[in-house]
Design a protein around this motif. Structure first.
Motif, mmCIF file in Angstrom:
data_model
loop_
_atom_site.group_PDB
_atom_site.id
_atom_site.type_symbol
_atom_site.label_atom_id
_atom_site.label_comp_id
_atom_site.label_asym_id
_atom_site.label_seq_id
_atom_site.Cartn_x
_atom_site.Cartn_y
_atom_site.Cartn_z
ATOM 1 N N THR A 186 8.562 48.148 27.407
ATOM 2 C CA THR A 186 9.703 49.058 27.532
ATOM 3 C C THR A 186 9.718 49.721 28.903
ATOM 4 O OG1 THR A 186 9.795 49.466 25.159
ATOM 5 C CG2 THR A 186 10.790 51.129 26.588
ATOM 6 N N TRP A 234 7.248 35.929 30.350
ATOM 7 C CA TRP A 234 8.356 36.060 31.304
ATOM 8 C C TRP A 234 8.255 34.984 32.384
ATOM 9 C CZ3 TRP A 234 10.594 36.785 35.990
ATOM 10 C CH2 TRP A 234 11.895 37.278 35.981
ATOM 11 N N ASN A 260 11.000 47.100 31.438
ATOM 12 C CA ASN A 260 12.436 46.867 31.316
ATOM 13 C C ASN A 260 13.226 48.062 31.853
ATOM 14 O OD1 ASN A 260 12.054 44.337 30.191
ATOM 15 N ND2 ASN A 260 12.155 45.083 28.091
ATOM 16 N N ASP A 284 15.684 47.665 35.136
ATOM 17 C CA ASP A 284 17.105 47.970 34.961
ATOM 18 C C ASP A 284 17.569 49.067 35.923
ATOM 19 O OD1 ASP A 284 17.395 46.072 33.002
ATOM 20 O OD2 ASP A 284 17.201 47.468 31.324
ATOM 21 N N TRP A 287 16.170 37.906 37.764
ATOM 22 C CA TRP A 287 15.944 38.870 36.681
ATOM 23 C C TRP A 287 17.116 38.887 35.704
ATOM 24 C CZ3 TRP A 287 12.811 41.767 33.926
ATOM 25 C CH2 TRP A 287 13.340 42.824 33.188
ATOM 26 N N PRO A 327 15.251 40.612 30.037
ATOM 27 C CA PRO A 327 14.138 41.556 29.998
ATOM 28 C C PRO A 327 12.872 40.965 29.406
ATOM 29 C CG PRO A 327 15.709 42.042 28.257
ATOM 30 C CD PRO A 327 16.341 40.984 29.115
ATOM 31 N N TYR A 328 11.771 41.678 29.623
ATOM 32 C CA TYR A 328 10.512 41.345 28.957
ATOM 33 C C TYR A 328 10.687 41.495 27.449
ATOM 34 C CZ TYR A 328 7.959 41.367 33.406
ATOM 35 O OH TYR A 328 7.502 41.074 34.663
#
Length: 314
Positions: A76, A190, A79, A83, A170, A175-176
């Protein structure tokens, strides 16, 4: 998509990193690049004053600190940081690295005129412990040698805490995966997904970076192996057995497999702690074998227990 305002963003996930951040931020403040770039530090629940420490050591950095309301896990945090990043090149950087002055410039250069994933291997720095003497430094050297000798098509497996991609990559990969809730394999996952887009993953010696927070005892290393074995099962359930696990052979292989069958996490911890107590008096060769046995069998035990716990795992 709007043109990125910065050449690079260095994304740093951190949990209880107040004592590690000053060294990292000092190293980032000493970067010699002339292009505009930023640091996005994501504090994964501030339980130790990390935000205060970071802001006190920001120096000349373009530093943004994002504080999550509680510890939500590294995935989290990653990500969130990616972002929020504004750079054209997005650099994943662990909070226990000490980058050289050319670190950011080298990551940006790795993407000049090509679409790749760029990985810098760790140069682990060990304190002087019996574990480091008999096992840690040798294993670290062997891992780097194996990585550079590996087939280009499998180098995604080395995706870790010192790697970079373009913003376009990306956004395409996404996201991961939050399925990786404990220790390990979110990066390998990833990297695998990145390679599946057709972008090669390159290991660039210019990106090698000093790494301070390493396993300093058999107990730490064996427990990490156990958690890694468990997380590997999440990867295999998603992607199949695309990454073959070397099968130990002969008497050693029988010993590893037999030991793995008898281990739980608690038993592994007790055995590893006992080995740590013995390392100062054991001959180095015997100590090295004892550590290797627990690391290899611990990894297998973690995977076995994860498969039993989740019958859908392949």
């Amino acid at each position: 998509m709007a043109r990125p305002a910065l050449a690079a963003s260095v994304v740093v996930p951190s949990y209880r990193g107040a004592h590690r951040l000053p060294a990292l931020l000092a190293a980032l403040a000493a970067q010699d690049t002339t292009e505009p770039w930023e640091v996005v530090l994501v504090v994964d629940g501030d339980t130790d004053g990390s935000e205060r420490v970071a802001k006190a050591h920001r120096g000349p950095l373009d530093l943004r600190v994002v504080v999550l309301p509680e510890n939500l896990g590294r995935v989290t945090a990653l990500n969130t940081g990616f972002d929020a990043a504004r750079g054209r090149v997005l650099v994943r950087c662990d909070d226990d690295l000490e980058p050289a002055p050319g670190y950011v410039a080298a990551h940006v250069a790795a993407h000049a005129g090509r679409e790749v994933g760029a990985v810098g291997l760790y140069r682990n720095v060990f304190p002087e412990t019996p574990f480091a003497r008999v096992y840690g430094r040798r294993a670290d050297t062997a891992l780097r040698e194996a990585a550079y000798a590996s087939a280009e098509s499998t180098r995604w497996r080395y995706w870790a805490g010192n790697a970079s991609v373009t913003r376009e990559a990306w956004e395409e990969v996404g996201p991961y995966d939050t399925a990786y809730r404990a220790y390990g394999w979110e990066d390998v996952d990833w990297g695998y997904r990145l390679a599946a887009t057709g972008r090669p993953v390159v290991l660039d010696p210019a990106l090698e970076t000093v790494h301070r927070l390493v396993a300093t005892t058999t107990g730490l290393r064996a427990r990490r192996a156990f958690y890694s074995g468990s997380a590997r099962e999440i990867f295999s359930a998603k992607h199949g057995r695309v990454l073959a696990e070397p099968e130990p052979t002969g008497a050693w292989g029988r010993l590893v497999r037999g030991t793995a069958r008898s281990l739980s996490e608690s038993r592994l911890g007790l055995a590893a702690d006992a080995v740590d107590r013995l390392l100062p008096v054991l001959p180095d060769a015997a100590g090295r074998k004892a550590v290797a046995l627990l690391v290899e069998s611990g990894h297998r035990a973690g995977g076995r227990i994860a498969r039993v716990s989740d019958p859908t795992a392949v």
